[in-house]
Design an enzyme around this catalytic site. Structure first.
Site, PDB file in Angstrom:
ATOM      1  N   HIS A 253      38.316  42.341  44.092  1.00  0.00           N
ATOM      2  CA  HIS A 253      38.322  41.852  42.624  1.00  0.00           C
ATOM      3  C   HIS A 253      38.423  43.061  41.631  1.00  0.00           C
ATOM      4  O   HIS A 253      38.400  44.349  42.145  1.00  0.00           O
ATOM      5  CB  HIS A 253      36.936  41.432  42.334  1.00  0.00           C
ATOM      6  CG  HIS A 253      36.747  40.064  42.994  1.00  0.00           C
ATOM      7  ND1 HIS A 253      37.346  39.078  42.845  1.00  0.00           N
ATOM      8  CD2 HIS A 253      35.570  39.631  43.781  1.00  0.00           C
ATOM      9  CE1 HIS A 253      36.972  37.818  43.591  1.00  0.00           C
ATOM     10  NE2 HIS A 253      35.849  38.318  44.281  1.00  0.00           N
ATOM     11  N   CYS A 296      42.499  41.463  40.085  1.00  0.00           N
ATOM     12  CA  CYS A 296      42.659  41.218  38.604  1.00  0.00           C
ATOM     13  C   CYS A 296      42.634  42.410  37.876  1.00  0.00           C
ATOM     14  O   CYS A 296      42.298  43.383  37.930  1.00  0.00           O
ATOM     15  CB  CYS A 296      41.742  40.236  38.122  1.00  0.00           C
ATOM     16  SG  CYS A 296      41.748  38.636  38.743  1.00  0.00           S
TER      17      CYS A 296
END
Length: 429
Positions: A253, A296
């Site tokens: 992430h 991301c």
């Protein structure tokens, strides 16, 4: 026509080292038909092999022939193993090639032993938890039926000879060291979601880099501090002196400028890149360094727009960099950061998309393009093709806000030459 010169030494050594295992396990009937199609053996040779008593003796006869059948024979043999569902034997050979240099193999082993960090969260359930960190979201979309591991197509000697003069020198065996840091399970205290499909990305890149000729080191589920420590030790490996390139891949992430450790703390990407620059990693000076970031870079989901009729148009104003000083220096100086290329799954401020069965969009596209085109296309052009594949893909999640969502990958580069990976071809030094 087969080349007049023999098989590369590292390929001969791989066949020799695995001779007994191959002789015991090879299934020849269909394999030889593929080798005939690829001009590795002739029908007369097949008849000579079949005349030997028993499968072991037949396999030995084939293994005796292969090193004499030219520089393309090894890659064709590996391709035939793939086509006849004997990939485990191809993996055995490729693994041996990756450890061809005893010094590099030892250094890598010592490195692995020195990095046996405990995972900070254990026994965490993959059950989906409440998502509280919107800025680190990585959407998981199911529109496929499982992972796909494409086969890397080998470069030809002719292509290598036509392009190596103007490109980075990439002929070491192994091509270089590759490090994959993959975070899938996150501490329950962070509320960062289990990255379903993240293990597919890990396996895909591991296989891709091995087939491209790299020695691969994989570390899973590390805190931000552990990630930094692993990267720093990896950047200081003496083995980098003896190889021609390097790959680092981070799967986690993230937000713009950083990726999360399993403890929910951020590792800054600029700090990662700094570890490999010309000042901090002299063993990789003037050698290409590739970074692939699957994470991301924000929470905005790209909803896409409808295309209107008319030709596509892109405004890309160029910037010329002026010479700062034309005076000669007694020593050649390098900019602090050069010879790097960075691939990002998505644009600044946006979220990356992931399929729980096939893995992330970006890694799937990267593996597909590199497997097909690295034999005759330089890395920057391959990343343009990755962009094109990502551009045309859209989410499939009917009834959710992510249905028909989009993603756009990008890359940055300070490469100073064309970077061809020349897979499967190892010219003599």
């Amino acid at each position: 026509m087969l080349g007049a010169c023999g098989m590369q030494k590292c390929h001969q050594e791989a066949l020799k080292k695995n001779r007994v295992s191959l002789a015991k396990q090879l299934v020849l009937k269909e394999l030889m038909e593929h080798l005939i199609e690829k001009d590795v053996i002739t029908e007369e040779m097949m008849e000579m092999i079949q005349a030997k008593p028993g499968s072991f003796s037949q396999n030995i006869e084939l293994l005796n022939l292969l090193p004499k059948r030219g520089p393309k024979a090894f890659s064709a043999f590996c391709e035939a193993l793939q086509e006849t569902k004997q990939q485990h034997l191809e993996e055995l050979l490729l693994s041996t090639i990756s450890s061809h240099s005893n010094e590099i193999a030892k250094l890598s082993h010592d490195y692995e032993e020195s990095l046996s960090f405990p995972v900070s969260e254990s026994g965490i359930s993959p059950k989906k938890r409440r998502w509280n960190h919107a800025e680190s979201m990585e959407h998981s979309l199911d529109d496929g039926d499982g992972p796909h591991y494409p086969q890397v197509k080998p470069c030809t000697p002719e292509f290598y000879r036509a392009h190596d003069d103007q490109a980075y020198k990439l002929k070491s065996c192994p091509r270089g060291m590759a490090l994959i840091l993959s975070n899938v399970h996150f501490s329950t205290e962070t509320d960062l979601e289990f990255r379903s499909g993240g293990n597919v990305d890990n396996a895909t890149l591991n296989m891709l880099f091995k087939h491209l000729g790299y020695r691969v080191i994989v570390k899973n589920d590390l805190t931000a501090q552990e990630m930094h420590r692993v990267l720093e030790k990896f950047s200081k490996l003496p083995a980098h002196r003896d190889v021609d390139s390097c790959i680092v891949s981070l799967l986690s992430h993230g937000i713009e400028g950083g990726v999360y450790g399993v403890d929910g703390k951020l590792l800054q990407l600029q700090e990662v890149f700094r570890l490999f620059d010309n000042a901090n990693c002299p063993n990789l000076q003037n050698k290409p360094k590739m970074f692939f970031i699957q994470a991301c870079r924000g929470d905005e989901t790209d909803r896409g727009v409808d295309q209107i009729d008319g030709s596509e148009r892109a405004d890309s104003p160029g910037c010329e960099e002026s010479d700062a000083n034309m005076m000669e220096n007694p020593k050649l100086r390098l900019p602090t950061c050069s010879d790097m290329i960075y691939g990002y799954a998505c644009l600044k401020g946006t979220a990356a998309m992931r399929n729980t069965k096939r893995g992330s969009w970006y890694v799937e596209a990267l593996a597909s393009v590199f497997a097909e085109d690295s034999r005759n296309t330089h890395v920057a052009d391959m990343l343009v093709k990755v962009n094109r594949l990502i551009k045309h893909r859209e989410g499939h999640a009917p009834g959710t806000e992510f249905h028909r969502c989009k993603e756009m990958s990008e890359y940055r580069s300070t490469l100073c030459k064309d970077l061809y990976l020349f897979p499967g071809y190892f010219p003599g030094n």
